[in-house]
Design an enzyme around this catalytic site. Structure first.
Site, PDB file in Angstrom:
ATOM      1  N   ARG A   1       0.871  -1.183   0.000  1.00 33.72           N
ATOM      2  CA  ARG A   1       0.000   0.000   0.000  1.00 33.72           C
ATOM      3  C   ARG A   1       0.904   1.227   0.000  1.00 33.72           C
ATOM      4  NH1 ARG A   1      -3.491  -2.705  -1.576  1.00 33.72           N
ATOM      5  NH2 ARG A   1      -5.528  -3.167  -0.654  1.00 33.72           N
TER       6      ARG A   1
ATOM      7  N   GLU B   1      -2.706   7.755  -4.470  1.00 30.93           N
ATOM      8  CA  GLU B   1      -3.237   7.150  -5.700  1.00 30.93           C
ATOM      9  C   GLU B   1      -4.744   7.314  -5.871  1.00 30.93           C
ATOM     10  OE1 GLU B   1      -2.061   2.937  -4.857  1.00 30.93           O
ATOM     11  OE2 GLU B   1      -4.196   2.509  -5.138  1.00 30.93           O
TER      12      GLU B   1
ATOM     13  N   HIS C   1      -1.363   0.183  -9.608  1.00 27.24           N
ATOM     14  CA  HIS C   1      -2.108  -0.791  -8.795  1.00 27.24           C
ATOM     15  C   HIS C   1      -2.687  -1.922  -9.658  1.00 27.24           C
ATOM     16  CE1 HIS C   1      -3.997  -0.995  -4.578  1.00 27.24           C
ATOM     17  NE2 HIS C   1      -3.981  -2.210  -5.095  1.00 27.24           N
TER      18      HIS C   1
HETATM   19  P1  NAI Z   1      -1.487 -11.381   4.793  1.00 25.21           P
HETATM   20  O1  NAI Z   1      -2.396 -10.924   5.865  1.00 25.21           O
HETATM   21  O2  NAI Z   1      -1.519 -12.818   4.358  1.00 25.21           O
HETATM   22  O3  NAI Z   1       0.030 -11.068   5.237  1.00 25.21           O
HETATM   23  C1  NAI Z   1       0.443  -9.858   5.803  1.00 25.21           C
HETATM   24  C2  NAI Z   1       1.641 -10.171   6.722  1.00 25.21           C
HETATM   25  O4  NAI Z   1       2.186  -8.924   7.174  1.00 25.21           O
HETATM   26  C3  NAI Z   1       1.237 -10.979   7.959  1.00 25.21           C
HETATM   27  O5  NAI Z   1       2.010 -12.174   8.038  1.00 25.21           O
HETATM   28  C4  NAI Z   1       1.538 -10.026   9.123  1.00 25.21           C
HETATM   29  O6  NAI Z   1       2.023 -10.700  10.273  1.00 25.21           O
HETATM   30  C5  NAI Z   1       2.636  -9.141   8.496  1.00 25.21           C
HETATM   31  N1  NAI Z   1       2.813  -7.860   9.193  1.00 25.21           N
HETATM   32  C6  NAI Z   1       1.905  -7.101   9.846  1.00 25.21           C
HETATM   33  N2  NAI Z   1       2.498  -6.004  10.355  1.00 25.21           N
HETATM   34  C7  NAI Z   1       3.811  -6.069  10.011  1.00 25.21           C
HETATM   35  C8  NAI Z   1       4.929  -5.233  10.243  1.00 25.21           C
HETATM   36  N3  NAI Z   1       4.833  -4.097  10.963  1.00 25.21           N
HETATM   37  N4  NAI Z   1       6.140  -5.603   9.735  1.00 25.21           N
HETATM   38  C9  NAI Z   1       6.256  -6.744   9.034  1.00 25.21           C
HETATM   39  N5  NAI Z   1       5.227  -7.587   8.781  1.00 25.21           N
HETATM   40  C10 NAI Z   1       4.024  -7.242   9.262  1.00 25.21           C
HETATM   41  O7  NAI Z   1      -1.711 -10.399   3.569  1.00 25.21           O
HETATM   42  P2  NAI Z   1      -1.393 -10.652   2.020  1.00 25.21           P
HETATM   43  O8  NAI Z   1      -2.545 -11.321   1.364  1.00 25.21           O
HETATM   44  O9  NAI Z   1      -0.045 -11.253   1.885  1.00 25.21           O
HETATM   45  O10 NAI Z   1      -1.371  -9.144   1.471  1.00 25.21           O
HETATM   46  C11 NAI Z   1      -0.422  -8.201   1.950  1.00 25.21           C
HETATM   47  C12 NAI Z   1      -0.823  -6.809   1.489  1.00 25.21           C
HETATM   48  O11 NAI Z   1      -0.667  -6.710   0.078  1.00 25.21           O
HETATM   49  C13 NAI Z   1      -2.309  -6.447   1.733  1.00 25.21           C
HETATM   50  O12 NAI Z   1      -2.515  -5.956   3.045  1.00 25.21           O
HETATM   51  C14 NAI Z   1      -2.549  -5.386   0.702  1.00 25.21           C
HETATM   52  O13 NAI Z   1      -2.296  -4.115   1.282  1.00 25.21           O
HETATM   53  C15 NAI Z   1      -1.496  -5.668  -0.387  1.00 25.21           C
HETATM   54  N6  NAI Z   1      -2.121  -6.085  -1.653  1.00 25.21           N
HETATM   55  C16 NAI Z   1      -1.787  -5.419  -2.800  1.00 25.21           C
HETATM   56  C17 NAI Z   1      -2.365  -5.756  -4.005  1.00 25.21           C
HETATM   57  C18 NAI Z   1      -2.002  -5.065  -5.299  1.00 25.21           C
HETATM   58  O14 NAI Z   1      -2.750  -5.209  -6.281  1.00 25.21           O
HETATM   59  N7  NAI Z   1      -0.888  -4.359  -5.385  1.00 25.21           N
HETATM   60  C19 NAI Z   1      -3.397  -6.802  -4.069  1.00 25.21           C
HETATM   61  C20 NAI Z   1      -3.602  -7.511  -2.829  1.00 25.21           C
HETATM   62  C21 NAI Z   1      -3.010  -7.131  -1.659  1.00 25.21           C
END
Ligand code: NAI
Length: 325
Positions: free
Chosen positions: A222, A251, A283
């Protein structure tokens, strides 16, 4: 169920066609001046750049809306406290294809390293020089993955297959290293943690200064995870070697629109776009056939579940507690 979809595009309307729900597609985003469109709809369905702040939620509630269906995994655009207090149920699509975002992340890394964007522009001009196109072998390099959930885990797996050492910073994992160590030791840093008050500007001037000179930063998470002005300063000084962004702090008013006929009003983005070692996509990490189909089927299931029992399913519901974790 009668559902008002906001921020819709042609490619989305096609995947939602033929559903049992009574869907109305609006191209406009959902904001305080468009909430009246949702009046009388028990459910609204929104995407990443619809801002569901308290004012918007109050207006939706007054119009009879009770269910918010997010066509995304991220939920940083919803004021969950206000949503809870106003009695909304919120559901998201927690995992539609981690591969789509992970593979786009790798595409940005490879393209920036081997300067494919510059090489492509050159060969189209019949300039076949290699000067300025020198890259490095990923094999043997260190990749720092910040947030190794679903997407970060796939990125780690792919980069290990390249012969990279992968460092992970994720408070939920036992083998996590500190962010400081990750920044100091990685040749490429890639961000995959959610945006929350705790991770806002996780990467600022201090963190960029800690990164190895000439290293690469990729953000497909993000925009708010990174301080964009600090990026500019680091790029101008030559410290940051390459930058790949699929998301940008501001964005909301830019991405998913054709603004090619109007002057770009965002000076930070305009300056970022001038660097040859910066690659920005708007995005599109989620934008694969598989991901779109999964988003559509999970969103329709979320609507059906709410219609059936007035609640979001446990697996897909977004409640305030997740913000605090
Ligand atoms: P997820 O929930 O499976 O994994 C997120 C991980 O981040 C978790 O393991 C959590 O423990 C960790 N985390 C939380 N706070 C943290 C910190 N301060 N430092 C390090 N790690 C931390 O989520 P997923 O599915 O892997 O997605 C991650 C992010 O990707 C979403 O939150 C979303 O913002 C972004 N995203 C972007 C997309 C795009 O089109 N560019 C599409 C889908 C998601």
């Amino acid at each position: 169920m009668k559902t008002a979809f906001f921020s819709t595009h042609k490619w989305e309307r096609e995947v939602f066609a033929g559903s049992n729900h009574e869907i109305v597609f609006f191209e406009t985003s959902l904001n305080s001046s468009t909430t009246s469109l949702a009046a009388g709809y028990p459910a609204v369905c929104v995407f990443v750049n619809d801002k569901l702040d308290e004012a918007v939620l109050r207006a939706l509630q007054a119009g009879g809306t009770r269910f918010l269906a997010l066509r995304s995994a991220g939920f940083n655009h919803v004021d969950l406290k206000a949503a809870r207090d106003l009695g909304f149920e919120v559901a998201r699509v927690p995992a539609y294809s981690p591969h789509s975002v992970a593979e786009h992340t790798i595409a940005l890394m490879l393209c920036l390293n081997r300067k494919l964007h510059r090489a492509h522009a050159r060969t189209r001009e019949h300039n076949f020089l290699l000067d300025g196109l020198l890259g490095f072998d990923f094999h043997g390099r260190t990749i720092g993955v910040v947030g190794a959930g679903k997407i970060g885990a796939v990125v780690s797996q792919i980069m290990r297959a390249f012969g990279c050492q992968v460092l992970v910073c994720d408070p939920a994992l036992p083998d996590s290293v500190s962010l400081e160590r990750l920044l100091e030791q990685s040749d490429v840093v890639t961000l995959h943690c959610p945006l929350s008050p705790a991770t806002h500007h996780l990467i600022g001037a201090e963190q960029l200064a800690r990164m190895k000179p000439g290293s690469m930063l990729i953000n497909t998470g993000r925009g708010g995870l990174v301080d964009s002005r600090a990026l500019l300063a680091s790029l101008k000084s030559g410290h940051l070697g390459a930058l790949g962004l699929d998301v940008y702090e501001e964005e909301e008013s830019l991405f998913f629109r054709d603004l090619s006929d109007s002057p770009l009003q965002d000076d930070v983005l305009a300056r970022l776009l001038t660097f040859p070692n910066v690659l920005i996509t708007a995005h599109q990490g989620f934008f694969t056939t598989e991901a779109l189909q999964n988003i559509a089927s999970a969103t329709l299931e979320n609507l059906t579940e709410f219609e059936r029992c007035g609640r979001a399913s446990e697996a897909n519901s977004v409640r305030l507690v997740e913000v605090r974790s």
